[in-house]
Design an enzyme around this catalytic site. Structure first.
Site, PDB file in Angstrom:
ATOM      1  CD  GLU A 226     -86.832  -3.078  -9.205  1.00  0.00           C
ATOM      2  OE1 GLU A 226     -87.703  -2.933 -10.081  1.00  0.00           O
ATOM      3  OE2 GLU A 226     -85.833  -3.822  -9.374  1.00  0.00           O
ATOM      4  NE  ARG A 304     -86.801  -7.579 -17.398  1.00  0.00           N
ATOM      5  CZ  ARG A 304     -87.298  -8.827 -17.384  1.00  0.00           C
ATOM      6  NH1 ARG A 304     -87.998  -9.281 -18.416  1.00  0.00           N
ATOM      7  NH2 ARG A 304     -87.080  -9.629 -16.365  1.00  0.00           N
ATOM      8  CD  GLU A 706     -92.225  -5.731 -15.240  1.00  0.00           C
ATOM      9  OE1 GLU A 706     -91.899  -6.902 -14.972  1.00  0.00           O
ATOM     10  OE2 GLU A 706     -91.403  -4.822 -15.388  1.00  0.00           O
TER      11      GLU A 706
HETATM   12  N1  MTE Z   1    -100.343  -2.589 -10.564  1.00  0.00           N
HETATM   13  C1  MTE Z   1    -100.712  -1.627  -9.700  1.00  0.00           C
HETATM   14  N2  MTE Z   1    -102.008  -1.447  -9.445  1.00  0.00           N
HETATM   15  N3  MTE Z   1     -99.778  -0.838  -9.083  1.00  0.00           N
HETATM   16  C2  MTE Z   1     -98.438  -0.980  -9.347  1.00  0.00           C
HETATM   17  O1  MTE Z   1     -97.617  -0.258  -8.775  1.00  0.00           O
HETATM   18  N4  MTE Z   1     -96.699  -2.218 -10.597  1.00  0.00           N
HETATM   19  C3  MTE Z   1     -96.427  -2.991 -11.790  1.00  0.00           C
HETATM   20  C4  MTE Z   1     -97.349  -4.200 -11.874  1.00  0.00           C
HETATM   21  N5  MTE Z   1     -98.705  -3.801 -11.685  1.00  0.00           N
HETATM   22  C5  MTE Z   1     -98.028  -1.993 -10.270  1.00  0.00           C
HETATM   23  C6  MTE Z   1     -99.042  -2.800 -10.846  1.00  0.00           C
HETATM   24  C7  MTE Z   1     -95.047  -3.469 -11.864  1.00  0.00           C
HETATM   25  S1  MTE Z   1     -93.869  -2.421 -12.446  1.00  0.00           S
HETATM   26  C8  MTE Z   1     -94.702  -4.747 -11.511  1.00  0.00           C
HETATM   27  S2  MTE Z   1     -93.129  -5.297 -11.667  1.00  0.00           S
HETATM   28  C9  MTE Z   1     -95.691  -5.688 -10.977  1.00  0.00           C
HETATM   29  O2  MTE Z   1     -96.977  -5.113 -10.843  1.00  0.00           O
HETATM   30  C10 MTE Z   1     -95.194  -6.167  -9.613  1.00  0.00           C
HETATM   31  O3  MTE Z   1     -96.073  -6.998  -8.987  1.00  0.00           O
HETATM   32  P1  MTE Z   1     -96.097  -8.589  -9.228  1.00  0.00           P
HETATM   33  O4  MTE Z   1     -94.689  -9.042  -9.326  1.00  0.00           O
HETATM   34  O5  MTE Z   1     -96.804  -9.070  -8.047  1.00  0.00           O
HETATM   35  O6  MTE Z   1     -96.834  -8.766 -10.505  1.00  0.00           O
HETATM   36  N1  LUZ Z   2     -85.867  -5.470 -11.688  1.00  0.00           N
HETATM   37  C1  LUZ Z   2     -84.686  -6.104 -11.639  1.00  0.00           C
HETATM   38  C2  LUZ Z   2     -86.741  -5.711 -12.658  1.00  0.00           C
HETATM   39  O1  LUZ Z   2     -83.901  -5.835 -10.742  1.00  0.00           O
HETATM   40  N2  LUZ Z   2     -84.403  -7.028 -12.567  1.00  0.00           N
HETATM   41  C3  LUZ Z   2     -85.223  -7.338 -13.589  1.00  0.00           C
HETATM   42  O2  LUZ Z   2     -84.930  -8.187 -14.415  1.00  0.00           O
HETATM   43  C4  LUZ Z   2     -86.448  -6.646 -13.649  1.00  0.00           C
HETATM   44  N3  LUZ Z   2     -87.310  -6.867 -14.646  1.00  0.00           N
HETATM   45  C5  LUZ Z   2     -88.447  -6.185 -14.700  1.00  0.00           C
HETATM   46  C6  LUZ Z   2     -88.719  -5.257 -13.715  1.00  0.00           C
HETATM   47  N4  LUZ Z   2     -87.879  -5.028 -12.708  1.00  0.00           N
HETATM   48 MO1  MOS Z   3     -91.678  -3.400 -11.950  1.00  0.00          MO
HETATM   49  S1  MOS Z   3     -90.688  -2.148 -13.242  1.00  0.00           S
HETATM   50  O1  MOS Z   3     -90.542  -4.647 -12.103  1.00  0.00           O
HETATM   51  O2  MOS Z   3     -91.284  -2.694 -10.496  1.00  0.00           O
END
Ligand code: MTE
Ligand code: LUZ
Ligand code: MOS
Length: 751
Positions: A226, A304, A706
């Site tokens: 991120e 969070r 998540e």
């Molecule tokens: N799933 C896979 N296969 N690989 C990833 O890196 N990241 C996770 C989740 N699932 C991830 C994953 C995280 S931290 C988040 S925030 C969400 O996917 C982000 O994708 P979305 O917002 O499309 O759900």
């Molecule tokens: N990233 C962010 C996040 O910048 N703000 C959020 O609230 C958050 N929550 C979950 C995962 N990434």
């Molecule tokens: Mo997921 S920790 O919001 O990239």
């Protein structure tokens, strides 16, 4: 619908940064980082590296034309250390050479003269020294002091959680090359293309429009990309700026583990007060977040933790304060759950403590305190469409927890050296970036004159299936088969000012933007059809690629319709913009309505401990999860299972070890163990809650990335219960992860 990437992945044809065919003249970079966790940088001698044959450049803080600053929320992090070194793994220089091996050899010739200072690795020690990354934050509701006075039972304790290495399969990396007129294009394995663009522009002193960032997909991010993909993209771009040649950098696994931040370890003090009938009346806690050497995303992660500090429970009087402590570790960062898992683990610790002292099952306390419709969260939002009791009821109906518990007891009576333990883990997770501004997205949709469709959005595919979901949205709105739709790479020149794909909201935000764009185009196409049929556009519908008038099929096919619209010079491109409605939050009072909706679920976990050796396995994890009306049940199932395994790994076997010099000892796959096929539960049963799903979720399909990770938190408590069945004198303490060594010590702990 199958994941759009499935074939590419299993045939090895999917393209990641390291698979992009390299241009002629491409150079390779190697990051030289500090081995010392804390010290004053007296001298950095790069002459040996510069003189090494095949080396084209060695770049340090001095070579940055713009600002040596990469802090995303707070400007407190340099790209290259210049005066002080604050963590082991902090980049000092970037060596660029004709090939990778040459770059590595040359980097080993750099000499850093560092006056060693004592590092701090423990957050409480940092706190005592007054080393905070930014001011603390407190969430409160009601009057805790008074409430504690009226409680029948009050318990206090301490809880610790460990960090967690992301261990994405694809390492951090970037490939940058010069474009004409001083522009630079960067391919980056990042969840936040705009963050890369903005930071590279700051480092190079160029306006953002000179930098184009492109992302095809990531081999996993999990939050680790991120913010922390950015430095490597900036280094490659810096070298391109100086050398005017393409530059690629891909970290090796051990360098990645050494240099990048991880999930934040937390240390906490809690106090919980209950009434005689097990209602939690008051909860107070102090969190010490181990932030590492710079803020990175810690302020948002800290928040969070506060948002989720009461998990799925209604507690009328709460006060939780959180401190982000500055230590000499790599800056800790986003990791699936983003501080939520830590907050929930601590809440569950307080409940486990109370349950143990009161000699009741924890789940009696848990279920008695579930959130109800119209309860107020401590941050002011009124709880709507609360599904936690429904999830529990569906779980109990299918699995009969009382019978499960009895089976465990019978097993434990009959087996002296194996003991089972059971735990219930409810989850309530808010969906939206907690910073309201970030909840926006755009999608650029082209309908080509042959009827095929291209969609660009701000979403980054990282294995979670967001591209497939967006593809489904477009196919559904246009009523065409999925093959007609192509999802383009995520590119800052096509879609600008993107939020990172994070907070589980990638599909909601970008899916909604796509839906808006597609609907606008569909409206125009219906008008064209109306003209063609001399009918009212409102009587036109599309079904399986055919135009229908008042419910009757016409002879106008999708292709013909698009061609006709093009002939009429109708615009077949649309940019959809979505900003989540309703949400708001006032940082000065910590009250508002920050989340579009909440995701709920409840898991039951059963562990078996081998009481001779301390080893354990999980017999079964069953959960009822609130998917809403899932767009893609198989992708969502994968997310739920993957999240669960990752959460269980964090709680059980993944143990980061830093030595007293602040150096990472668990720096490879032989010393850091993540769950494999042998250590995941023997049985995982995922059940979807029967529900409709909220309007603010994309096509009522709720965010899923998540929340399931937090079912894994129950693993700690299942193991704790199994240990107590063998040794009632074992300490009821809260110090995750519960590794086999720790289990063994607790099994044979004597008063
Ligand atoms: N799933 C896979 N296969 N690989 C990833 O890196 N990241 C996770 C989740 N699932 C991830 C994953 C995280 S931290 C988040 S925030 C969400 O996917 C982000 O994708 P979305 O917002 O499309 O759900
Ligand atoms: N990233 C962010 C996040 O910048 N703000 C959020 O609230 C958050 N929550 C979950 C995962 N990434
Ligand atoms: Mo997921 S920790 O919001 O990239």
């Amino acid at each position: 619908m199958q994941n759009a990437d499935a074939k590419g992945h299993v045939t090895g044809k999917s393209v990641y940064v390291d698979d992009i065919p390299v241009q002629k003249g491409t150079l390779y970079g190697k990051v030289f980082s500090s081995d010392i966790a804390h010290g004053r940088l007296r001298k950095l001698d790069i002459s040996g590296a510069l003189a090494y044959p095949g080396v084209e450049g060695v770049f340090t803080a001095k070579d940055i034309p713009g600002k040596n600053q990469i802090g995303g929320i707070i400007a407190d992090e340099v790209l290259f250390a210049d005066e002080v070194v604050e963590f082991s793994g902090q980049p000092l220089a970037f060596v660029v050479a004709k090939d990778e091996l040459t770059a590595r050899k040359a980097a080993s010739l750099i000499k850093a003269e560092i006056e060693v200072l004592k590092p701090v690795t423990d957050p409480r020690e940092a706190m005592q020294k007054g080393q905070l990354l930014f001011p603390p934050n407190t969430f409160q509701m009601g009057d805790v002091e008074k409430a504690f006075e009226n409680c029948t039972h009050v318990f206090e304790g301490r809880a610790e959680t460990g960090g967690q290495e992301h261990l994405y399969i694809e390492m951090q990396g970037s490939y940058a090359h010069p474009l004409e007129n001083g522009s630079i294009k960067i391919h980056s394995s990042t969840q936040g293309p705009t963050h890369v663009q903005k930071t590279a522009s700051r480092i190079l002193g160029l306006p953002m429009h000179r930098i184009e960032v492109d992302v095809a997909r990531l081999g996993g991010g999990f939050g680790g990309k991120e913010d922390q993909a950015t430095p490597y993209a900036c280094m490659a771009a810096l070298a391109v700026w100086h050398l005017k040649r393409p530059v690629k950098v891909i970290l090796h696994r051990m360098d990645d583990m050494k240099m990048t931040g991880k999930r934040h370890p937390y240390s906490a003090d809690f106090k919980i007060g209950l009434s005689g009938d097990l209602k939690i009346m008051a909860y107070q806690a102090t969190f010490y977040q181990n932030g590492g050497a710079a803020s990175d995303l810690s302020p948002a992660i800290l928040d969070r933790s506060l948002f989720h500090s009461t998990n799925a429970y209604y507690i009328p009087h709460t006060r939780v304060t959180a401190y982000s402590c500055k230590t000499n570790l790599p800056p800790n960062t986003a990791f699936r759950g983003f501080g939520g898992p830590q907050g929930m683990y601590i809440m569950e610790a307080a409940i486990a403590k109370a349950a143990h002292e009161l000699k009741v099952e924890a789940w009696k306390i848990q279920t008695r305190n579930f959130l109800k419709e119209n309860d107020t969260f401590q941050y002011g939002q009124i709880a709507e469409n609360v599904n936690i009791s429904k999830c529990f009821a569906q779980l109990d109906e299918k699995y009969d927890l009382r019978a499960m518990k009895q089976e465990v007891e019978v097993f434990n009576r009959e087996n002296p050296y194996y003991k089972k333990g059971m735990a219930l883990m409810p989850v309530c997770f808010g969906i939206s970036f907690t910073k309201t501004t970030m909840n926006q997205a755009r999608a650029l949709v082209h309908v080509y004159q042959d009827g095929s469709i291209g969609v660009s959005s701000g979403a980054v595919e990282m294995g979670q299936g967001v591209n497939t979901k967006i593809l489904q949205v477009a196919a559904r709105v246009f009523c065409v088969p999925p093959e007609k739709v192509k999802i383009e790479s995520t590119n800052t020149t096509r879609v600008s000012n993107t939020s990172p794909t994070a907070a589980s909201s990638g599909a909601d935000l970008n899916g909604k933007a796509t839906e808006i764009a597609c609907n606008a185009l569909l409206g125009r196409l219906k008008e064209t059809a109306g003209d063609m049929l001399k009918a009212n556009p409102r009587d036109i519908a599309l079904k399986n690629e055919w135009v229908y008038l008042k419910g009757f099929k016409t002879d106008i096919h999708w292709k013909k319709l698009v061609w006709e619209a093009f002939q009429k010079r109708i615009c077949l491109t649309e940019n959809g913009h979505y900003a989540t409605p309703v949400i708001h939050f006032d940082k000065s009072t910590n009250k508002g309505h920050p989340f579009a909706y909440h995701v709920y679920g409840t898991a039951v976990l059963i562990a078996t401990v081998d009481c001779i050796r301390g080893r354990y396995h999980f017999d079964k994890v069953a959960f009822v999860h609130d998917f809403g009306n899932s767009l893609n049940p198989s992708i969502d199932l994968g997310q739920a299972e993957g999240g669960l395994a990752q959460g269980m790994g964090w709680m059980t076997m993944e143990e980061l070890a830093f030595n007293e010099d602040g150096r990472l000892m668990s720096n490879s796959l032989s010393t850091y163990k993540i769950p494999d096929i042998y250590s995941v539960p023997k049985v995982v049963e995922c059940n979807a809650l029967e529900t409709e799903g909220p309007d603010l979720a994309i096509l009522r399909s709720k965010a899923v990335g998540e929340p399931p990770l937090m079912y894994g938190v129950g693993a700690y408590y299942a193991l704790q219960n199994a240990i107590l069945a063998f040794n009632p004198k074992a300490p009821v303490d809260f110090n995750a992860p519960m590794t086999p060594e720790k289990v063994l010590l607790r099994l044979y702990h004597k008063e």
